[in-house]
Design an enzyme around this catalytic site. Structure first.
Site, PDB file in Angstrom:
ATOM      1  N   THR A 148       0.723  -1.219  -0.001  1.00 20.52           N
ATOM      2  CA  THR A 148      -0.155  -0.018  -0.119  1.00 20.52           C
ATOM      3  C   THR A 148       0.818   1.241  -0.008  1.00 20.52           C
ATOM      4  O   THR A 148       1.720   1.222   0.922  1.00 20.52           O
ATOM      5  CB  THR A 148      -0.909  -0.218   1.227  1.00 20.52           C
ATOM      6  OG1 THR A 148      -1.660  -1.051   1.278  1.00 20.52           O
ATOM      7  CG2 THR A 148      -1.874   1.162   1.350  1.00 20.52           C
ATOM      8  N   GLU A 425      -6.634  -4.877   4.210  1.00 18.55           N
ATOM      9  CA  GLU A 425      -6.769  -5.548   2.842  1.00 18.55           C
ATOM     10  C   GLU A 425      -8.086  -5.637   1.948  1.00 18.55           C
ATOM     11  O   GLU A 425      -8.786  -6.577   1.860  1.00 18.55           O
ATOM     12  CB  GLU A 425      -6.731  -7.245   3.824  1.00 18.55           C
ATOM     13  CG  GLU A 425      -5.431  -7.828   3.493  1.00 18.55           C
ATOM     14  CD  GLU A 425      -4.256  -7.386   4.284  1.00 18.55           C
ATOM     15  OE1 GLU A 425      -4.083  -6.289   3.924  1.00 18.55           O
ATOM     16  OE2 GLU A 425      -3.872  -8.147   5.136  1.00 18.55           O
TER      17      GLU A 425
END
Lengths: 645, 645
Positions: A148, A425
C-alpha cells in the site's frame, strides 16, 4: 424451604442460565473449530506463559516491545511454519484464530510476518530464494510487506514506486518519487523488520512491465535503516498500538536482479523481461495474491475475537446483579429480556458466520474445482465477519456498561480490532463491489452457482401465515440473492444498453446500494448454506438441535432486518410479516438454556492471561487497585451455580 | 479547452461538491447553535492557546496532567460559572458543546466539576455552604461526585454507603461497608479532587431517612488522601484516558452536621431529621437531580462531537482521491454514491437531532408549564444523540479507511466518547424504559401530549402510491408513537389484567422490545417535531430549503428503517414501500450541493488545535513523521476549489 425472592418466571430463567451439558459443548467444539483438535491444547499451553499477562498504561515503545517478545515466543514454539502453506494450509488460519484470543497486535505482526511476507515468498519464490526463506520462521529475517502507498489505498495497481532495471549493473533501482508513493501503514516497519517485500512498477528497457515484488533489506545488523531507506513511525492509532506501523520511502535503493520474486515474471541474466502472463493487470493480481489469504487471516482473527467478546459479555451478565422484583440488586442482568435480545441473536449469528468461515478455510486449503469462487468467498467472509465483530463488540461494550469500559475488560480490543479488519486488506465496501463484479462476470460465463431453493418464495410463501419454519426462512434468505441478481442485471441492461449510460457512471453514481445489497445477499447465503450443510453432518443430536435453534434465530434476524424488502416485494404476506416478530422473540428465549453449551463450545482457555477480571471474581478484583494484577480476580465464575448473592 | 478526464456525470458531482453559499451557512449557524452567538468567538479564541494542541503517546499521568491544565485554563477564562445555573442556564450546555470540540477528557472533567459537583451545590445548598461554593469556579475547591457504587450502577437508590448521624458529636460518619459499596468511576477522583459530594443512606436515630449528599474533604493541602478515605486509580480505559477515574472508599469518615446539603432535607442542631418530602424514594430523586442535567451535558458533548466527525469525514472525502473512470486515482471519494449514501443521511439526521437537542436546551433553561416532560426529554435526547454519535463515528472511521484509523485523525475519539455517553448518567436502554414508565404514568393522568398528526396514516396513507412528501413522512413518524402507545397499553392490559401476570415479569421478560420501540418512537417524534418547528421559523429562504431537504431525508431514513413495521401493519401500501427506495436515493443526492453550506454552518473553528491533518494538507503532513506536529499539515483544504490533482 426458603421462599425465593424471585418471581417464578425470573427463577426459571435464572435456573435455565445455569444449565450445562458438557457433551454438547464437546460436540460444538469440534464443529466450530475446523482443524485438528490436538492443535488447540498446544496454543493454550503457550499462552499460559507469564509473558502473555495483559499490561496497560504502556508507552508505544513498551507496547511494541511486548508485542515483538510475544511474537518471538510464538515463533519459538514452532506451532506454525511458512512451509505449512504447502503441507497444512489450514494451520495458517488456525494460528490466527488462536493468536487473536490473546493479543490483536501480536496477531497482526504475525500475519504480516507469516502470511504477507512469508506467504508471498512461498508463492512467488524460486530456488534462489530458498536460503533466505529458511530464516523467516525464526524471525531472523523479520519482514514487512510494502504494498500500500499513501495515495493508492484502493487503487494499488496504480502505485507509483518504481523498480527500474539497470542492465549494466544487473540491479533494480527502487524509488518512491513522491509523498503519495511512500509505503504506508507498513506493519513491522517502524521497529522490527530488517527486510521488506517491496511492490513496484517494474521498468525494463524503459517499458513498464507491471507490478512485481522484490526482497529489499531495509535495516542493517544494528537495525539502522539502510542507505536510501527512510522509515518514519506512524505513531499512535485508535487501537492495536503494539503494532509498529511505519511509512517507508525508497530513494534509489539498489538490489540485485535476483531480489525479484520470479516465479511468474522474471528478468533474465541478459536483461530480458519474461512472463507467461500477457497483461500487466493480470500480473498484478498474481503477485498481489497474498491479500486474498490475508482476508481470510483477518476473518480468522475477527471470528475468534467475536467469540471472546460474546463470552465476556455473557459471562459478566450472568454474574452481574441489578434490580429484581424485590427492588434489590439481586437479579443477574442476563435474566433480562433486554440483555438476551441484545446478545443472543448476535451469538446465533456468530455461530453461522463461524461455520461460513470454516467452509472458506476448507476452500482455502483445497480450492480444487471451485477456483472461481475463492475470491468472492474470501471477500464475503471477511466482510460479514469483520462487520459482525464490530457490531458484537459495540453491543457487548454497551450491554456491560462501565464494566465494559475498563481496559482490563478487553471488550474494546474488539472495537479497535474490527475497525482495522473492516478496511484493511481491502475496504469491505470495495470488496462487496468486487463480489458483484465477480458474480456478473461468472453469470456471463454461466459459472455462477446460485443457491438451491426448495421452494420459490415469490410464488409460494405469500400464501403462508407464518414463514418462521427453517425451510421457509432458508428459502427467503436464498431468494434475496436470486432476486437481487435479477434486479441488478435488469437495471444494468436498461441503463447501459437502453439509456446508453457509461458503466462507470451507473456503477459509481447510481446503483451503489444495489451492489452492496447483492453482495450482502450472496455473502449471507454463502454463510447460511454452509452452516446448514455442516450442521446436517453433526451426529450428537443435542448439539444438532442447538445448532438448528441458532441457525433458525439467525435466519429470523436476517428476514426481520430485511422485512421491508420482503413485504414491499410481496415475497411474504403482511400476516406472516406480523407473525415474525413473535417467532423471533420466542427464538431468542429458546437459546437461553443453551447459552453455556455454546459459550463453552467456543473452547476459550480459562487462564488469567486471556480472561478479563469481569468474568471471574470482579468484586475481589476491585478490592485492590492494580488493573494489571489480573491474578487478583481469582478463579472463574461458576456459571452452573449462578451469581453469588 | 482542456478535455475533462471525468465523465460528465462525475464532473457535475465534483463541481456541486465545491458549491458554497456563505449566507446559508451563516443562517444555519444561528439555527444550529441555540445560545447567544457572541459566546462562540470567545471559546474559539480560548482554544487557540498552544495548550490545546493535540498530543499523543502520553502516559496516564501525562494525559491527566494535560487535561487538568486545560481545565484550569478554561476555568481561568471565566466563560462559565456555577451561578449560571441561576442566571444563564443555557451557558452550561454551551460550554459542553464547545469543550467537546476540543477534548472529551477535558469536557468530562468539566462536567463533573461544574454540573455534578457545582450544580448539586447550587441545587441543594443553603446559606451555610455559600463560602465553600465561592471556590468552585476557580477550581480551588476541585470536586468529584461520589454517587455510583460498584454494585449499584443501575439501582443507585439501593446504594450501601451510609452516613450515620452521631448526635453526641453532631457529626455524620460516612462509611462504605463492602467492596460493592465503593464509589466507582469517580471522575476527578484519582488525581485532582480535594472535595467530594458523597451520596449515602442517611441514618438518624437509627432510622434510614433515604439518600442525602454531604460535602466531604477527601484530600489535604498536600493532596494526600484524608484519614479514612481510600482512593484507588481505575487505570486504563477504552478511551478518554485523560479522565482520572477513581474508586473511593470511606471508612468511618467524620464530617460536621453542616456538611449535609440541606435544602430539602436536614438534621437540626437538636438532632431531628426534617424533610418536607415524605417518601425516601422521592427524596432520592430530588437529591440525584443533577443526573438529569447531566444527561443534557452528555447530549451537548455528543452532538458537538458528532458534527466534528462529520466535518472530518466529509472534508477528507472531498480531497481524498481514488479510482476514476480513467482508472487513475483522480476522483474525490465524496463523489462516489457509496460515500454519499453512507455519510449524508447521517448528516441529515444529525441536523434533526441537533435541533431536538436545542429544544431540550430551551426546556432545561425554562421548563415552566412543561415540568412533566423534562425527564423524558432529557432521556430521549441523550439516547438518540449518543447512539447517533456512536454510529456516525463508526461509519466515519470506516469510510475514511486507514486515514481515519490514525489517532491524529481524531475520529476514534468519537467512538470512545460515544460509548461513555451511551451508558453514563444512566444506560440508554434503561433510560428508554424510564421514558415509557413516564409516558404510561402521564397517560393515566391524561397528561401525555401526543403528536399532532395532520392525517391518520392508518386510514389514509395506504391508498397513496408514494409517501415521500414531507407531510406524509412526518405523519408516519408521529404515527409510530401513537400506535406503539396503543399496542403497549393493550398488551399490558391483557397480560396483567386478564392473564394476572406480575408487572415485573411482563416488563422485564416479555415486552422489552416493545418498550424500546415506544421509547424510540417518542424520542424520534420529539426530535422531528422540534426540528420542524424550528425550521419553520427560519427566515433565510435558502437555509430553510436546505433544512427542509435534510429533514425530509431524515424522515425517509426513519421510515425506511422501519419499513417492515409500516408494511406489516398496513400503514403504507407495498407500492409506496417500493417507491420509497428511489425517493430515498434521490433525497441523498439532493443534499450533495448543500454539503458545504451545512458543514460550514457547524461553525467549527479552523485552528490546527482542533482540526486534524487529514482535513488540511494531509500529503504535506505525511512528508514528516511527527504525529504531534499538526502545524506541518499547513492550511485548510479549500473545498471551493476541490482536490489538488
Amino acid at each position: 424451604m426458603v421462599e425465593s425472592k424471585y418471581t417464578p418466571t425470573t427463577q426459571a430463567i435464572i435456573s435455565s442460565l445455569t444449565k450445562h451439558d458438557p457433551a454438547v459443548s464437546e460436540a460444538l467444539k469440534n464443529v466450530l473449530f475446523n482443524d485438528n483438535p490436538s492443535k488447540v491444547a498446544k496454543w493454550h499451553a503457550l499462552f499460559a506463559d507469564p509473558l502473555f499477562y495483559p499490561k496497560q498504561n504502556m508507552s508505544l515503545d513498551e507496547m511494541r516491545a511486548i508485542a515483538y517478545k510475544r511474537l518471538k515466543k510464538v515463533a519459538d514454539a514452532k506451532l506454525f511454519s511458512i512451509y505449512d502453506f504447502i503441507n497444512d494450509p489450514k494451520n495458517l488460519l488456525t494460528a490466527h484464530e488462536m493468536l487473536s484470543l490473546c493479543d490483536g497486535a501480536l496477531a497482526t505482526k504475525f500475519t504480516v510476518q507469516f502470511n504477507l511476507f512469508g506467504g508471498t515468498l512461498i508463492a512467488l519464490h524460486t530456488d534462489r530464494h530458498k536460503e533466505f526463506m529458511s530464516k523467516v520462521d525464526s524471525l531472523a529475517h523479520m519482514g514487512c510487506f510494502c504494498f500500500t502507498e499513501l495515495g493508492y489505498g484502493n487503487n494499488a495497481v496504480e502505485m507509483e514506486t518504481t523498480a527500474i532495471y539497470d542492465e549494466a549493473k544487473k540491479e533494480f533501482v527502487i524509488n518512491s518519487p513522491t509523498t503519495l508513493s511512500q509505503k504506508y501503514w507498513i506493519t513491522n516497519g517502524a521497529c522490527h523488520a530488517n527486510y521488506a517485500i517491496v511492490f513496484a512498477q517494474t521498468l525494463v528497457k524503459g517499458k513498464n512491465e507491471g507490478v512485481n515484488s522484490f526482497i529489499v533489506p531495509i535495516r542493517d545488523e544494528q537495525m539502522k535503516p539502510c542507505t536510501g531507506v527512510t522509515i518514519e513511525d506512524m505513531g499512535w492509532k485508535m487501537g492495536l498500538n503494539g503494532i509498529d506501523n511505519g511509512k517507508l520511502k525508497f530513494s534509489h535503493v539498489r538490489v540485485p536482479r535476483t531480489a525479484m520474486l520470479n516465479k511468474f515474471n522474471d528478468v533474465t541474466e541478459s536483461g530480458e523481461f519474461k512472463s507467461d502472463i500477457k497483461k500487466n493487470s493480470q500480473r498484478f493480481f498474481k503477485v498481489a495474491d497474498r491479500l486474498l489469504s490475508g482476508r481470510l487471516c483477518i476473518s480468522a482473527m475477527c471470528i475468534s475475537g467475536t467469540k471472546m467478546n460474546l463470552l465476556i459479555a455473557i459471562r459478566y451478565s450472568q454474574q452481574r446483579l441489578s434490580v429484581g422484583a424485590s427492588g434489590l440488586s439481586d437479579t443477574p442482568i442476563m435474566a433480562y429480556q433486554l440483555q438476551q435480545n441484545a446478545l443472543l441473536p448476535l451469538l446465533a449469528r456468530t455461530i453461522v458466520l463461524n461455520l461460513g468461515y470454516n467452509s472458506a478455510k476448507d476452500l482455502f486449503a483445497n480450492p480444487k474445482g471451485r477456483e472461481n469462487e475463492v475470491v468472492r468467498v474470501c471477500c464475503a467472509v471477511k466482510g460479514l465477519v469483520s462487520w459482525n465483530y464490530e457490531k458484537v463488540s459495540t453491543v457487548c461494550r454497551e450491554r456491560c456498561g462501565g464494566g465494559g469500559y475498563t481496559a482490563h475488560a478487553r471488550i474494546h480490543e474488539g472495537i479497535q480490532g474490527s475497525h482495522s479488519g473492516m478496511t484493511a486488506e481491502g475496504d469491505n465496501r470495495v470488496l462487496m463491489q468486487k463480489i458483484v463484479k465477480d458474480i456478473l462476470s461468472d453469470l456471463q460465463k454461466e459459472l455462477h452457482r446460485q443457491p438451491q431453493m426448495t421452494r420459490c418464495p415469490e410464488r409460494q410463501l405469500p400464501k403462508q401465515e407464518s414463514v418462521g419454519d427453517l425451510e421457509s426462512l432458508m428459502n427467503l434468505v436464498y431468494y434475496r440473492e436470486v432476486a437481487e441478481i435479477k434486479s441488478i442485471t435488469e437495471v444494468l441492461q436498461k441503463k447501459i444498453m437502453e439509456e446508453s449510460k457509461k458503466f462507470y457512471d451507473v456503477w459509481m453514481h447510481e446503483i451503489s446500494d444495489d451492489i452492496q445489497s447483492l453482495a450482502l445477499a450472496f455473502s449471507e447465503r454463502y454463510a447460511l448454506e454452509n452452516a446448514l450443510s455442516i450442521a446436517a453432518k453433526v451426529t450428537d443430536l443435542k448439539a444438532k438441535e442447538v445448532l438448528a435453534k441458532a441457525i433458525r434465530l439467525h435466519c429470523l434476524l436476517l428476514v426481520r432486518e430485511n422485512l421491508g424488502w420482503y413485504l414491499a416485494n410481496g415475497v411474504i404476506s403482511p400476516k406472516a410479516g406480523l407473525a415474525l416478530e413473535g417467532e423471533y422473540q420466542q427464538a431468542v428465549k429458546d437459546i437461553v438454556p443453551h447459552v453455556n453449551d455454546i459459550i463453552e463450545g467456543f473452547n476459550i482457555p480459562k487462564i488469567p492471561q486471556l480472561a478479563p477480571p469481569i468474568i471471574r471474581d470482579y468484586i475481589k478484583f476491585n478490592e485492590q487497585s492494580d488493573p494489571d494484577n489480573v491474578e487478583a480476580a481469582g478463579g472463574f465464575f461458576d456459571f452452573t451455580k449462578g451469581p453469588k448473592l
